[in-house]
Structure formats: structure tokens, C-alpha cells
Design a protein around this motif. Sequence first.
Motif, PDB file in Angstrom:
ATOM      1  N   CYS A 150      -0.199  -2.062   4.777  1.00 55.53           N
ATOM      2  CA  CYS A 150      -0.960  -1.434   5.857  1.00 55.53           C
ATOM      3  C   CYS A 150      -1.612  -2.514   6.712  1.00 55.53           C
ATOM      4  CB  CYS A 150      -2.025  -0.511   5.271  1.00 55.53           C
ATOM      5  SG  CYS A 150      -2.947   0.420   6.494  1.00 55.53           S
ATOM      6  N   HIS A 154       0.817  -1.213   0.000  1.00 55.00           N
ATOM      7  CA  HIS A 154       0.000   0.000   0.000  1.00 55.00           C
ATOM      8  C   HIS A 154       0.849   1.261   0.000  1.00 55.00           C
ATOM      9  CE1 HIS A 154      -2.472  -3.150   2.055  1.00 55.00           C
ATOM     10  NE2 HIS A 154      -3.351  -2.715   1.178  1.00 55.00           N
ATOM     11  N   GLY A 155       2.115   1.121   0.371  1.00 56.44           N
ATOM     12  CA  GLY A 155       2.998   2.279   0.433  1.00 56.44           C
ATOM     13  C   GLY A 155       4.380   1.933  -0.090  1.00 56.44           C
ATOM     14  N   GLU A 156       5.215   2.937  -0.124  1.00 52.62           N
ATOM     15  CA  GLU A 156       6.557   2.749  -0.673  1.00 52.62           C
ATOM     16  C   GLU A 156       7.552   3.516   0.186  1.00 52.62           C
ATOM     17  OE1 GLU A 156       8.521   0.696  -3.549  1.00 52.62           O
ATOM     18  OE2 GLU A 156       6.487   1.222  -4.056  1.00 52.62           O
ATOM     19  N   ILE A 157       8.640   2.834   0.556  1.00 49.26           N
ATOM     20  CA  ILE A 157       9.744   3.506   1.241  1.00 49.26           C
ATOM     21  C   ILE A 157      10.845   3.741   0.220  1.00 49.26           C
ATOM     22  CG2 ILE A 157      11.619   3.171   2.892  1.00 49.26           C
ATOM     23  CD1 ILE A 157       9.631   1.721   4.694  1.00 49.26           C
ATOM     24  N   ILE A 158      11.349   4.954   0.209  1.00 48.44           N
ATOM     25  CA  ILE A 158      12.432   5.315  -0.706  1.00 48.44           C
ATOM     26  C   ILE A 158      13.568   5.887   0.144  1.00 48.44           C
ATOM     27  CG2 ILE A 158      13.096   6.676  -2.721  1.00 48.44           C
ATOM     28  CD1 ILE A 158       9.913   6.939  -3.113  1.00 48.44           C
ATOM     29  N   ILE A 159      14.721   5.231   0.123  1.00 48.86           N
ATOM     30  CA  ILE A 159      15.884   5.720   0.871  1.00 48.86           C
ATOM     31  C   ILE A 159      16.968   6.065  -0.133  1.00 48.86           C
ATOM     32  CG2 ILE A 159      17.595   5.217   2.640  1.00 48.86           C
ATOM     33  CD1 ILE A 159      15.673   3.227   3.845  1.00 48.86           C
ATOM     34  N   THR A 160      17.505   7.265   0.004  1.00 46.38           N
ATOM     35  CA  THR A 160      18.600   7.674  -0.873  1.00 46.38           C
ATOM     36  C   THR A 160      19.809   8.043  -0.016  1.00 46.38           C
ATOM     37  OG1 THR A 160      17.733   9.923  -0.855  1.00 46.38           O
ATOM     38  CG2 THR A 160      17.136   8.541  -2.714  1.00 46.38           C
ATOM     39  N   GLY A 161      20.992   7.709  -0.501  1.00 44.08           N
ATOM     40  CA  GLY A 161      22.210   8.020   0.236  1.00 44.08           C
ATOM     41  C   GLY A 161      23.427   7.794  -0.624  1.00 44.08           C
ATOM     42  N   PRO A 162      24.572   8.305  -0.176  1.00 44.98           N
ATOM     43  CA  PRO A 162      25.788   8.206  -0.988  1.00 44.98           C
ATOM     44  C   PRO A 162      26.284   6.773  -1.162  1.00 44.98           C
ATOM     45  CG  PRO A 162      26.273   9.115   1.176  1.00 44.98           C
ATOM     46  CD  PRO A 162      24.796   9.054   1.072  1.00 44.98           C
ATOM     47  N   SER A 211      -0.845   0.696  11.039  1.00 46.41           N
ATOM     48  CA  SER A 211       0.565   1.007  10.791  1.00 46.41           C
ATOM     49  C   SER A 211       0.994   0.420   9.455  1.00 46.41           C
ATOM     50  CB  SER A 211       1.441   0.444  11.910  1.00 46.41           C
ATOM     51  OG  SER A 211       1.454  -0.972  11.847  1.00 46.41           O
ATOM     52  N   HIS A 212       2.113   0.908   8.965  1.00 39.24           N
ATOM     53  CA  HIS A 212       2.686   0.341   7.749  1.00 39.24           C
ATOM     54  C   HIS A 212       3.932  -0.441   8.119  1.00 39.24           C
ATOM     55  CE1 HIS A 212       0.700   2.056   4.024  1.00 39.24           C
ATOM     56  NE2 HIS A 212      -0.021   2.533   5.018  1.00 39.24           N
ATOM     57  N   ILE A 252      24.272   3.891  -0.807  1.00 39.14           N
ATOM     58  CA  ILE A 252      23.261   2.929  -1.247  1.00 39.14           C
ATOM     59  C   ILE A 252      22.542   3.361  -2.515  1.00 39.14           C
ATOM     60  CG2 ILE A 252      22.901   2.067   1.076  1.00 39.14           C
ATOM     61  CD1 ILE A 252      20.362   3.789   1.191  1.00 39.14           C
TER      62      ILE A 252
END
Lengths: 156, 78
Positions: free
Chosen positions: B23, B4-12, B29-30, B14
Motif C-alpha cells: 500500500c 499489505h494485500g494479495e493478488i490471486i490470478i487463476t486460469g487454465p 493505491s496498491h 497459469i
Amino acid sequence: MAERYSVEGSAPVGASKSVLLVLHTVASPVTRPSLYDVTVGCAATAADEATKFTLNRTTTAGTATAFTPHNLDPDSGVAAEFASKHGNGSAFGAEPTYTSGAVLLKIPLNQRNTFRWVTDESTGFILPATQNNGIGLLSVTATGTAVHDGHCLVRQ
Amino acid sequence: MKTHGEIIITGPDIGRQMIGTTCCVHCGSHFIPGKHVGFCHKCNGHYCGPQCQECIPMEQMIENIERGLPLNYKPVRV
């Protein structure tokens, strides 16, 4: 059509330190706003510090700088029922009361990284229609104390 | 499992990582789907872990908060 707003906040992280809070402010709210987009990051000098954030339900308002939610659509008007508080770069004067176990999202994050969670508006985190109830972005534990920034989109 | 949702992590180190979240049908909670996830046949959806095993649908839980009732209150249905 639902009205959508943007709120933001910044505060140093640490043990049980709030970054921002979205809450009902009127005595008898009739709507249930929902959070559907959350971004957390740090604009300080890059360092390998780790912080565990949570989005957690709250039952009191706490003490901090008020932040007026920005409407995403200029025709929406002001947010009538909910408001936002943030540290404005400093810690909350008094932390809101977090409901034990009511963790809606866990965010373990290195300071070098930026985190974003987004969902469809229909499955966002719902604020109960009760005065002073809300959802806070909390740093539960941290190895550093850098000021982190949080940003949420809210549908009313 | 439906996300139902999306986590997006950005970093030098990864780059850009994306992972779906689901959900919880009980607490709202997710969570990232894992081995502790369960399925509620009454709600026809996944819940986030053992702490949410008891069937208190999310709508009921929100109403409990609004009425000042215990989070796990369920009205008697006959």
C-alpha cells in the motif's frame, strides 16, 4: 464492529467502460467506507481477449442500474451511506467522472483468467466522505467486448 | 518489503498465481513492488512511484478531497 457488504456488477468491456461503481449517496456522509476485496472475471465463452481494468476514484455518480449492497452480517442492516451502481449486463448510460491519475489498482487481465485482490480491512481503498465520490471498476482498453463481472467487498 | 494485500490470478494456462501488493503511504493505491518504488522517511513507508514522491500522507490526501482542495495541498505547519 465494522459493517461489511458485498456489491457486484457486470458490463461489457471496451474503451473507458465502467463495470461497477461504489459511491457515497447522502449529502453529508460521516463514514469512510473502504474496499478490501475485488474480484474480476468473465463468464462468457472462453476467448483470448485482453482487458486492462483499473480501480479509479470518481467524483460523479454516472447513470446506471442501482445495486443494493448485501450485508455480510444479517445484523448489520442496510448500507446507510454508500450505494453501488452497475451496468447490469449493459454499458453505463453515462459514465462517472474519473479523477485523472487517481488509479488505485491496475488489473491487466486475459478473459480466460480470474483476478482477485484482497487486503486487510485497514489498508483497503478509502472512499472520501463526500457525496457522489466513490471508486469505480473501469475497463480502460479491451480487445473484445465480452461482459465481465466484478465483485467487491466493502467495509463501512 | 512488507506486503499489505494479495493478488490471486487463476486460469487454465497459469493455474493459480499469487503475488503480494504494498500500500502506497501517499496515494493509498496498491502496487506490486518494483524498481520504481521509493521510500518516504517522514511516513516511514513505501510509495508507488515518481508521481507520489512529494510527501502528501494518505490521510491528508483524503481530507483534501473532502474539502475540495488540490490533491497535493499541505497545510503550513510552524
